[in-house]
Design an enzyme around this catalytic site. Structure first.
Site, PDB file in Angstrom:
ATOM      1  N   GLU A  58      34.458  47.203  37.623  1.00 62.40           N
ATOM      2  CA  GLU A  58      34.294  46.996  39.005  1.00 62.40           C
ATOM      3  C   GLU A  58      33.683  48.295  39.820  1.00 62.40           C
ATOM      4  OE1 GLU A  58      37.237  44.823  41.207  1.00 62.40           O
ATOM      5  OE2 GLU A  58      36.719  43.108  40.182  1.00 62.40           O
ATOM      6  N   GLU A  87      37.163  38.178  34.917  1.00 60.65           N
ATOM      7  CA  GLU A  87      38.685  37.933  35.406  1.00 60.65           C
ATOM      8  C   GLU A  87      38.460  36.772  36.383  1.00 60.65           C
ATOM      9  OE1 GLU A  87      39.886  41.409  37.792  1.00 60.65           O
ATOM     10  OE2 GLU A  87      39.045  42.919  36.319  1.00 60.65           O
TER      11      GLU A  87
HETATM   12  C1  GAL Z   1      40.011  43.147  40.216  1.00 59.38           C
HETATM   13  C2  GAL Z   1      40.200  44.214  39.475  1.00 59.38           C
HETATM   14  C3  GAL Z   1      41.673  43.915  38.451  1.00 59.38           C
HETATM   15  C4  GAL Z   1      42.592  43.505  39.345  1.00 59.38           C
HETATM   16  C5  GAL Z   1      42.171  42.331  40.082  1.00 59.38           C
HETATM   17  C6  GAL Z   1      43.442  41.802  40.908  1.00 59.38           C
HETATM   18  O1  GAL Z   1      39.231  42.991  41.279  1.00 59.38           O
HETATM   19  O2  GAL Z   1      39.283  44.416  38.387  1.00 59.38           O
HETATM   20  O3  GAL Z   1      41.821  45.391  38.165  1.00 59.38           O
HETATM   21  O4  GAL Z   1      43.089  44.527  40.337  1.00 59.38           O
HETATM   22  O5  GAL Z   1      41.082  42.475  40.818  1.00 59.38           O
HETATM   23  O6  GAL Z   1      42.824  40.542  41.347  1.00 59.38           O
END
Ligand code: GAL
Length: 678
Positions: free
Chosen positions: A152, A306
């Protein structure tokens, strides 16, 4: 570029193996549980730098060897990360220049993550070193499937001398001379003229050109950092595709530009389900808009890198997903072009910031949970839908969502600066198509090809980038339909106002003399003219902005209802060549957008997922290739709903059963149907 064309749908999660090295039983359980959930990929090593290089130049790859071997043995592919998203303490302390410097000149203490200086040569060198070692060591490893670059990347607002000097060099390349820069930024205003490059500091919000260029610079600098990161990977593992996980779009990086340098776009989606009193439809629409954006960046399938299988721990309040919603929201991504459903995180960590974030495997540590069952259902669906990877969404409508325009518009001090709401308004114009099951691509206003589209919608295109007005003109001339709105075409790429005739005047067939700014209690009315060819009638509310225009070739389709400009045009159409350009001079209510786009879609014969109207809160999206079509019906309402498929015959893509006429969907339910075409 490496072409990324998986022949299976990816299902998996961020896997933090290194947190559990002292718990061999737990690690052994993980592989069994991954099998149960049909996980075929995991993202690994994202935050492992301190475990890979515990002291400068001292490497420990043993645990990673062991992890990758176990993954390979268990048939799980690795999306291997470069670890630059979080630096080890020794590095931050030995080389303070790698840390971000804030606006007061203070170097950030070593803490958190995602906070390195994007310019620091030392950081780049250290990252290059560790990336090279990873690539050399694992280039032939059977588990290595894809590179996940950093994590990110954000808009690192680092104010160190290295960044400032790089900014000045970037400006010299862009403007050549200080004279050109002073003109572009209109610095005679408030005596802001610069007489030496060293005087330029991005600290003055009143010099809009300066702040806009600073944002562009940061975006370019982060891209440059990424390009430096991937250099050894391209050299050592040219066969391994590369991605980095994007976030929601308004983070200060020009993703349109960035995407050109990725083999496949991926992104992290965290909608706030169940947060709205009106229900989940608006959240679903926004999420679909983002998915469509990430598909559109390369006009190719993307990856959902994710999402949470249950809750987040950073949104203030995050409700557990209602039964069914996890499958629905995961397949929603696929419906809009994702070839994956992946999560943060596989196993809930035991300590630290994210120990209460949702995970596939909770602290309970076993599979007997509702979340695990819902994740398993996603795995089972994806396993049966492999052919979907050969298809994509095809749009005849494009909506301009231009990130540089958003930055410029955010900076602008207008007579009404409150509630400009650029992204929200783009989503408001997108919504009627979601409701109707019509595919929309998103585009920006740089160089993207406009020819695939019948209809282009560009809300609030405040900044006209070089050449875009001409390209829109050609699009309309050749038979395209275009809609522009209030607050469009006001400034050029330097944020300098156009003087004299607007570059849009001929296209619009009108000119804007004044814009009235409305307070919340001022509600304008928009009255369609009798016999307008869109058959609009009655009266609609309009708010926020109202342009007072003079026609110069265009025809009025609706007029204002109130105030001294009552009766003057509020919606117009101008015929140019074989096409038409509409101008919406005010911000209408959602009912107007629904009626207007319904009429336009019928006139333009835009393809809908199914011919019959869809019930509220339910959308239908289509992915297809030349041979087959997948229809995703998705109900974001908690109550069951019925869809009328009309005369078409489908097969249920999972059971193979024939489906026609009326289809029942449960609350938060979905159906994936298939038919042969062509
Ligand atoms: C994302 C990040 C992850 C984790 C996740 C939690 O933005 O890439 O490492 O922190 O959020 O929701």
């Amino acid at each position: 570029m490496t072409i990324f064309q998986p022949d299976f749908l990816l299902h998996g999660a961020d896997y933090n193996y290194e947190q559990w090295l002292d718990y061999p039983d737990i690690l052994a359980q993980d592989f069994r549980l991954m099998g149960l959930a049909q996980c075929n990929v995991v993202s690994v090593g994202i935050f492992s730098w301190a475990m890979l290089e515990p002291a400068e130049g001292k490497y420990e790859f043993g645990w990673m060897d062991q992890m990758l071997d176990s993954l390979a043995e268990n048939g799980v592919r690795a999306i291997l990360a470069t670890p630059s998203g979080a630096k080890p303490a020794w590095l931050a302390h030995a080389y303070p220049e790698v840390r971000v410097v804030d606006g007061n000149g203070r170097c950030e203490p070593h803490r958190l993550r995602h906070n390195h200086c994007p310019t620091s040569p030392i950081y780049r060198q250290k990252v290059r070193q560790i990336n090279t070692l990873l690539a050399q060591r694992y280039k032939e490893h059977p588990a290595l499937f894809m590179w996940h670059i950093s994590n990110e990347y954000g808009s690192y607002d680092c104010r160190c001398d290295l960044c400032y000097n790089a900014f000045r060099e970037w400006l010299q390349a862009r403007y050549g001379t200080l004279e050109a820069l002073n003109h572009a930024w209109w610095t005679t205003f408030w005596s802001h003229r610069y007489t030496d490059w060293s005087q330029i500091e991005p600290v003055d919000p009143s010099v809009h050109g300066l702040m806009l260029d600073w944002q562009r610079f940061i975006s370019d600098q982060v891209l440059d950092f990424y390009l430096a990161e991937i250099e050894p990977l391209r050299a050592i593992t040219p066969h391994v595709p590369i991605t980095t996980n994007f976030m929601q779009p308004n983070v200060g990086l020009d993703y349109w530009k960035f995407a050109q340098y990725l083999d496949v776009v991926s992104w992290d989606s965290y909608p706030r389900w169940h947060s709205q009193p009106e229900g989940d439809t608006a959240v679903a629409v926004k999420t679909s808009f983002y998915h469509d954006l990430y598909r559109s960046l390369k006009r190719q399938p993307f990856l959902l890198m994710e999402s949470t299988p249950s809750v987040t721990n950073w949104q203030g309040i995050s409700r557990t997903k209602r039964p069914g919603l996890h499958l629905l929201s995961s397949l929603q991504a696929v419906a809009h072009g994702s070839n994956s459903a992946q999560y943060f995180q596989w196993r809930q960590s035991r300590g630290g910031e994210e120990k209460f974030h949702g995970a596939v495997v909770s602290h309970a540590g076993h599979e007997h949970t509702r979340v695990f069952r819902e994740v398993t259902a996603v795995g089972a669906h994806l396993a049966q839908l492999q052919n979907v990877t050969t298809t994509c969404n095809q749009a005849q409508v494009a909506l301009v969502y231009d990130l540089q325009n958003e930055w410029a518009l955010d900076l602008a001090r207008l007579p009404r600066s409150e509630d400009k709401l650029y992204q929200e308004r783009c989503i408001a114009h997108y919504r009627p198509f979601w409701d109707a099951g019509i595919t929309v691509d998103l585009i920006d206003s740089s160089t993207v090809d406009l020819t695939p589209y019948k209809l282009i919608i560009a809300p609030m295109l405040y900044m006209l980038r070089d050449g875009f007005a001409d390209r829109l003109h050609q699009f309309v001339q050749a038979g395209g339909t275009l809609l522009l709105t209030y607050l469009s075409g006001l400034v050029n790429e330097s944020d300098l106002c156009f003087i004299g005739d607007s570059p849009l005047r001929k296209l619009l067939g009108l000119w804007v003399e004044e814009t009235d700014s409305l307070f919340a209690h001022h509600v304008q009315a928009l009255h369609p003219m009798a016999d307008n060819d869109l058959h609009l009638s009655g009266s609609y509310a309009a708010t926020h902005f109202a342009d007072i225009v003079h026609l110069d070739g265009a025809e009025a389709l609706a007029c204002y209802g109130h105030d001294f400009y009552a009766g003057q045009p509020a919606l117009t159409v101008n015929r140019v060549g074989n096409g038409r350009c509409y101008y919406l001079a005010t911000r209408p209510d959602s009912r107007f957008l629904h009626d207007f786009y319904t009429a336009l879609s019928t006139q333009l014969d835009l393809p809908r997922a199914i011919p019959t109207p869809l019930p509220a809160g339910l959308t239908a999206q289509v992915r297809q290739n030349g041979r087959e079509q997948y229809l995703f019906l998705m109900n974001f309402q908690p109550a069951p709903q019925t869809v009328n498929l009309g005369a078409a015959h489908y097969q249920d893509a999972l059971s193979g059963d024939g489906v026609q006429d009326m289809v029942e969907l449960e609350g938060y339910g979905l159906r994936v149907l298939r038919k042969e075409i062509g």
